[in-house]
Structures are given as structure tokens and as C-alpha cells.
Write a protein that holds these residues in place. Sequence first.
Motif, PDB file in Angstrom:
ATOM      1  N   ASP A 116     -19.340  20.051 -30.972  1.00  0.00           N
ATOM      2  CA  ASP A 116     -18.074  19.325 -30.892  1.00  0.00           C
ATOM      3  C   ASP A 116     -17.860  18.475 -32.135  1.00  0.00           C
ATOM      4  OD1 ASP A 116     -16.032  18.662 -28.405  1.00  0.00           O
ATOM      5  OD2 ASP A 116     -16.190  16.986 -29.790  1.00  0.00           O
ATOM      6  N   ARG A 156     -23.517  20.956 -27.240  1.00  0.00           N
ATOM      7  CA  ARG A 156     -22.158  20.418 -27.303  1.00  0.00           C
ATOM      8  C   ARG A 156     -22.062  19.222 -28.240  1.00  0.00           C
ATOM      9  NH1 ARG A 156     -20.228  20.442 -20.927  1.00  0.00           N
ATOM     10  NH2 ARG A 156     -19.458  22.605 -20.899  1.00  0.00           N
ATOM     11  N   TYR A 174     -13.810  23.386 -26.499  1.00  0.00           N
ATOM     12  CA  TYR A 174     -14.042  22.188 -27.302  1.00  0.00           C
ATOM     13  C   TYR A 174     -12.934  21.991 -28.331  1.00  0.00           C
ATOM     14  CZ  TYR A 174     -18.738  23.368 -25.591  1.00  0.00           C
ATOM     15  OH  TYR A 174     -19.809  23.733 -24.813  1.00  0.00           O
TER      16      TYR A 174
END
Length: 515
Positions: A413, A409, A448
Amino acid sequence: KLDAETKASYDIWVYEYERNLADQKFVDNRYIFTQMQGVQVFLANFMINFHKVEDEAQMLAYNKRIGGVGRAIGQLLEQAQANADKGVRPPRFAYTKVIEEASNLVTGAPFTADAKDAPLWADAKRKAGSLVEKQAITQARADEILAQTKATLLSDFNPAYQALITWFKADFNNTDEIARGVGQLPNGAAYYNHKLQENTTTQLSADEIHQLGLSEVARIRGEMEAIKRKVGFKGNLQEFFKFIKTDEQFFYPNDDSGRTGYIEDTEAYLGVINQTLPQYFGILPKADLVVKRVEAFREQPGAAQHYYPGTPDGSRPGIYYAHLSDMGAMPKNEMEGVAYHEGNPGHHMQISIAQELTSVPQFRTQAGFTAYSEGWGLYAELLALEMGAYQDDYSNFGRLVNEMWRAVRLVVDTGLHAKGWTEMQAVAYFMDNTPIAEDAIRSEVQRYLVIPGQATAYKIGMLKILELRKTAKQALGDKFDIRGFHDTILGGGAMPLGILERRVNTWVETVKAQG
């Protein structure tokens, strides 16, 4: 002149004020309706699961609140339209899901001629029926109240949702078919930096978070390789991922028996770890925890499990929700780690303890800081290993999958919102480093895209808690008590990581002073 706890209260109050003040600069950048627990489903879910009806007055309040839902949807639609006029609208996939979810809520009686009741109408009938069963009202009175419910659904709720659906369909072709990160939208780069600071409660830049993610991905891959060798698998890590994703031993049947098995086994895992909690915590939650399947009108195949808090007085338990429409996206070897993250010693414990605190001002019992709460949830997965959980090496590998998920992530992201990555690039990076089902990965990446920065908080918070524990152990040596450390972390409620660090340092100095 304030004591340490009251200084923390002062600083958290100021921090929240300044955070909200900064947020006002970006009101035009927010996505109002998305597929991620969007308000279009949250308000209905609130009515069904959280608006209790135990007497006639509460049923009348239920009807009044339905009218309020209609008004709120209308006002929020105006915000979404204003932001769209400025070039800020979520990607096309979000529009598709919002239209679907909103339509689900106005399909069925009393809105359409379907034999099946719409979700809110079915809920109202259940609640009124329960009052009749316990003789709180007569059937005649229930019929009168339900007539009011139907009238409100038709006059307030339905028009608002129909307007929402109509506008989203009309605006559909204005959306990005190929999703873009918010950094590419008007004022987007500043907005994303703000969301990173808001979610991590640090000053880390997108580049720093991206590099930290790459480092953590490499470290966790090493631990995955070690378990692969330990279980005797002869292929490479990608082949092991494929084995984990496809071998039937790792999945429940994709039917109601499999769904029941998932819930019952999750309850069993949580039951075992609950017995160990007193060895690691002095403060324990009073509220119960229940495990439930997500309601059909908002269930998404492969979407992430999540936790809804109970009430501070414990009258309503905390709920661990799982999306079980596709059991092929819910592998057995990952379920323990997720249960410990969402349940105990994770979110249920952390949020319940915070809500039950009487030693701090009430605003602190409801404070929300993502890096703290999600950092704790991810830390809880590792802590569960130290507590003797995880039934075998495959379940421990599942824990690593969950941790890798959060490390990825950091890379994805920031890649999407600060480095111009496409949705497909993000999906490909995810698939290269995890055995998570592709549907689940696509759901994650789309999450996201509509909630920028939130996904970075988990790993940043976990790493800070581990750093604080290591520092405290080094400082205290034999005086270090894991229960005292955990009570220090949880005993003040959620807070920014800098204030949490100061709280732990104060605890360390207090223990030292006690000799």
C-alpha cells in the motif's frame, strides 16, 4: 469531573469530529464509484438484503426507496464528474468493473427483453409474493404494488443507471490504463498521509509503515519455514507455495458441490469455536451469524470474503459473505483463519457486542475505526490458534498466509501510493511472499489502489492489541485474566488506538487496586 468511560466518550466524539473536519479538505480526491463494494452495487445490495418487507407499508417504502436510489446515483455521478474534471479518477480497471456491475442491474425484465428478471425486479416480486403467501395482502393488491415498483424502476432507477454507464463509457479513454497510486494525483501526497492517519489512528508515516511491513514479512517468513520443515516438505518456500497453490487436496471442486462444501465446513468450524468462547470472553454477542455466498450481480472471482453486520436488536443476523464463483481461489487451508476473522471471535463478535452495548452513548455503538476493527479481526485469527482451533499444520500455515497477507499490505500500500510502485511491482512482491492465487492477488492490489491506506490498518491494529496484552500481562502477572482483557478491548466499542491504550491501562490499574 467525568468518569473514565465518559471521558472516553468525549474524546471519541472530538476525535471523530476532527477526523471528519480534516476529511473535508480532500473531498475532491475521493473515488466515488469503484469495483470495491461500490455504491452502484451497495445500494441494490441494501435493497435486496437489508430492506425487510414484512407488511404492506414496508413494501410501499421499498418502492419509495428505489426512487431514492436513482436520485442518489445521479447526485454521486455529479461528484464523480466534478472530481474527474480536477484530474482525479480511479484507474481503468475500476471503470470496467463499474460499467459491468451497473449494467448487470439494468439487464433483464423490466429493463430489457431478457427472459430473466433483473436483480431488483426479482427481489420485489419475491417480497410481494411472501406477503401474499402469509396473507398480509391479496394477490390483487400485490399486483398493484408491483406495478408501482416497475414504474419506479423504469422512471427513476433505470435512467440514473443508464446515465452512469453512458458517462463511464464516454470517459473511459481518459483513465490511466497503467494504474497510479493516489500520491501521484493532484494533492495526492497530502491525501494519502491523511488516509494513513485516518485508517491507522496513529501518526505513523508512510516510510515507518513500509519498514514495519518489511520487518513483519521477514518474521512471518521464518514461521512459514518452520511449518514447511515440520510437515516434511523438501523444497524451498517458493516450491512449498506452489504445492499449496496447486495440490488438489487443498481445494474444493469448482462446482456447486464444492461451494456447498465450503459453506458447510465454514459453519462447522465456527460451531466448534463458539463452544470455546466462554473460556476467553465474559461478554458474548446475542446476534446470530450466517454464512452466505455473495450475490451473483456483485460476485468477483478471487475477491476477499467480508462481513455485513446484523441489527443491534439481533432481528437480522450478521452475514459472513464469500465469493465462490472460482473455487480455485478459495483454498481449504486458509478458510479457517478467514472464518475466525470475519465471524467469531472476529468481526461478528466485535461488531455485535459494540451494537448491543447499553453502557455507552449510542454513537459509540456504531463508531467505526478501521485499525481497531480490522486489528481485532487479525488478532482473532491468532487467538483462535490459542483457543485450540486449526485442524492441522496446513491450516495453521493458512493462518500465517493470512497474516503475511496483511504484512505485505503494509509494504504494498505504501509502495503504491507513496513510493511510485506500479501495479505489477505490487503483484510481484505479493507473489514472492505468499501462495495466494494470482487472480486473488490482482484483485487485492486493485483494491489497495482505489482505497488508499485502508489496507495498512489491519497489521497496525493487531500489533497494538498484542502490545497491550503483553504490557497488561507483565503488569498484572497472576492477576491477568484473558476474559477481562478481551472484555476491556470489546466492551467499549470501536475507538482510536490511543484511547484504547488508555482504556486498557485504566483496567490494569483497577485490577491492581482490587488486590
